[in-house]
Write an enzyme that holds these catalytic residues in place. Sequence first.
Site, PDB file in Angstrom:
ATOM      1  N   ASP A   1       0.891  -1.147   0.000  1.00  0.00           N
ATOM      2  CA  ASP A   1       0.000   0.000   0.000  1.00  0.00           C
ATOM      3  C   ASP A   1       0.937   1.205   0.000  1.00  0.00           C
ATOM      4  O   ASP A   1       1.783   1.331   0.901  1.00  0.00           O
ATOM      5  CB  ASP A   1      -0.850  -0.076   1.280  1.00  0.00           C
ATOM      6  CG  ASP A   1      -1.698   1.148   1.483  1.00  0.00           C
ATOM      7  OD1 ASP A   1      -1.491   2.158   0.791  1.00  0.00           O
ATOM      8  OD2 ASP A   1      -2.585   1.095   2.361  1.00  0.00           O
TER       9      ASP A   1
ATOM     10  N   ASN B   1      -6.363  13.791  -9.971  1.00  0.00           N
ATOM     11  CA  ASN B   1      -7.074  14.339 -11.139  1.00  0.00           C
ATOM     12  C   ASN B   1      -6.745  15.828 -11.229  1.00  0.00           C
ATOM     13  O   ASN B   1      -6.114  16.378 -10.320  1.00  0.00           O
ATOM     14  CB  ASN B   1      -8.587  14.097 -11.022  1.00  0.00           C
ATOM     15  CG  ASN B   1      -9.163  14.748  -9.779  1.00  0.00           C
ATOM     16  OD1 ASN B   1      -9.031  15.951  -9.577  1.00  0.00           O
ATOM     17  ND2 ASN B   1      -9.768  13.935  -8.919  1.00  0.00           N
TER      18      ASN B   1
ATOM     19  N   VAL C   1      -6.162   5.390  -5.302  1.00  0.00           N
ATOM     20  CA  VAL C   1      -4.985   5.676  -4.479  1.00  0.00           C
ATOM     21  C   VAL C   1      -5.050   7.116  -3.936  1.00  0.00           C
ATOM     22  O   VAL C   1      -4.587   7.404  -2.828  1.00  0.00           O
ATOM     23  CB  VAL C   1      -3.688   5.371  -5.276  1.00  0.00           C
ATOM     24  CG1 VAL C   1      -3.439   6.345  -6.383  1.00  0.00           C
ATOM     25  CG2 VAL C   1      -2.496   5.294  -4.356  1.00  0.00           C
ATOM     26  N   ASP C   2      -5.658   8.007  -4.717  1.00  0.00           N
ATOM     27  CA  ASP C   2      -5.831   9.410  -4.304  1.00  0.00           C
ATOM     28  C   ASP C   2      -6.600   9.466  -2.967  1.00  0.00           C
ATOM     29  O   ASP C   2      -6.173  10.146  -2.014  1.00  0.00           O
ATOM     30  CB  ASP C   2      -6.631  10.119  -5.417  1.00  0.00           C
ATOM     31  CG  ASP C   2      -6.525  11.632  -5.363  1.00  0.00           C
ATOM     32  OD1 ASP C   2      -5.805  12.127  -4.477  1.00  0.00           O
ATOM     33  OD2 ASP C   2      -7.170  12.301  -6.193  1.00  0.00           O
TER      34      ASP C   2
ATOM     35  N   SER D   1      -2.804   5.912 -13.702  1.00  0.00           N
ATOM     36  CA  SER D   1      -3.831   5.775 -14.746  1.00  0.00           C
ATOM     37  C   SER D   1      -4.384   4.360 -14.913  1.00  0.00           C
ATOM     38  O   SER D   1      -5.300   4.148 -15.702  1.00  0.00           O
ATOM     39  CB  SER D   1      -3.320   6.247 -16.123  1.00  0.00           C
ATOM     40  OG  SER D   1      -3.289   7.643 -16.173  1.00  0.00           O
TER      41      SER D   1
ATOM     42  N   GLY E   1      -6.041   2.450 -12.930  1.00  0.00           N
ATOM     43  CA  GLY E   1      -7.234   2.068 -12.167  1.00  0.00           C
ATOM     44  C   GLY E   1      -8.457   2.718 -12.788  1.00  0.00           C
ATOM     45  O   GLY E   1      -8.889   2.346 -13.883  1.00  0.00           O
TER      46      GLY E   1
ATOM     47  N   TYR F   1      -8.831   5.423 -14.329  1.00  0.00           N
ATOM     48  CA  TYR F   1      -8.611   6.005 -15.659  1.00  0.00           C
ATOM     49  C   TYR F   1      -8.458   4.962 -16.777  1.00  0.00           C
ATOM     50  O   TYR F   1      -8.316   5.315 -17.942  1.00  0.00           O
ATOM     51  CB  TYR F   1      -7.423   6.973 -15.635  1.00  0.00           C
ATOM     52  CG  TYR F   1      -7.778   8.350 -15.090  1.00  0.00           C
ATOM     53  CD1 TYR F   1      -9.084   8.680 -14.730  1.00  0.00           C
ATOM     54  CD2 TYR F   1      -6.798   9.336 -14.948  1.00  0.00           C
ATOM     55  CE1 TYR F   1      -9.405   9.940 -14.230  1.00  0.00           C
ATOM     56  CE2 TYR F   1      -7.120  10.603 -14.455  1.00  0.00           C
ATOM     57  CZ  TYR F   1      -8.431  10.897 -14.097  1.00  0.00           C
ATOM     58  OH  TYR F   1      -8.746  12.151 -13.618  1.00  0.00           O
TER      59      TYR F   1
END
Length: 346
Positions: free
Chosen positions: A9, A23, A32-33, A116, A118, A120
């Site tokens: 993680d 984003n 993750v954000d 990107s 996931g 995206y």
Amino acid sequence: MPLQIVRNDITKMKVDAIVNAANSTLLGGGGVDGCIHRAAGPKLLAECLTLGGCKTGQAKLTKAYRLPCRYVIHAVGPRWRGGRRGERELLASCYRVSLELAEKAGCETVAFPLISSGIYGYPKAEALQVASETIQEFLAGHDMTVYLVIFDKKAFAIGETLFSSITEYIDDHYVDSHTDPDVERRRRQNSPEWAPDDSEYSEPEAAAYSPTVAAPEFLKAKPSKTLDEALSCLDESFSEMLLRKIDESGMTDAQCYKKANIDRKLFSKIRNDRLYKPSKPTAIAFAIALELSLEETRELLLKAGFALSHSNKFDIIIEFFIERKNYNIFEINEALFAFDQSLLGA
Ligand code: AR6
């Protein structure tokens, strides 16, 4: 090792900076954000509010608050739209810009998620390829340790074709060493209860299986009188052979250790200690960097006290790549990772 693929993680990574797959608002989101904002606490969002957003392919740096690292670099990856809208270049740019920011901030260790790949929708295998190629290009000119953090092993896959060819190769070689009738015949022939029946073989064949085995060369040599005398006959060491091979290849030391994914400090230890004993993955990493044949690889490994055998997957995967003259250490590491094996390098 300058580039390591690890499963973890990212919010748990104790590095100088972690990269967030953000984003363009930089105001948080899912994936993750979301994890990073939750672990860092509300002060992270407060700082992000002052940044005025960020363009796709770019990145911005903040402090890390409650996270166990010093900085968070918020990179905005492209959404996958089929691959013809400049996605690859934008994704590569995220890695480059983030690494440049990390370097300016004096970071020596940086961890990336697979940006990107996931929400995206960038295909994971291709996202991984862009990540490792771009990081590799950057590391050719910089000393830094970069971790590529893969969160979800199930979702991670090297190319289907490569995966099935390696699986097939492993199966074939395991089968060879376990069921080859010749191997079994020779094993039984070496046992004291078993003697070859001449009628079973033609003459040359019977001679080939004769139990009288020639003594190896070193046993034929006159025994040394003292331990000092024996030790004075030391052969070329791993370190000496490595340095000789680097000279013969025309590479500089730095070109070689970078290609081997080995850091400068470890290389200088090996260079300065003629009897240095490397780990097996380190020794193999140099064989790959030097593009040695299978035979030369075996010779170099032997200097460090190792062999390649068909009884373990790691060795078979290495053989698979060397036989195909594929010396791309990052591709090899991706394959080793996919098969749960140790990675090459320090
Ligand atoms: N540690 C490491 N990797 C992780 C973690 C974690 N804790 N959690 C997920 N991943 P994603 P994107 C992996 O969707 O595709 C957000 O809403 C995950 O398995 O986080 O760039 C942003 O605000 C995947 O491989 O990011 C944007 O709106 C990788 O991280 C959008 O999602 C990236 O998946 C960005 O989408």
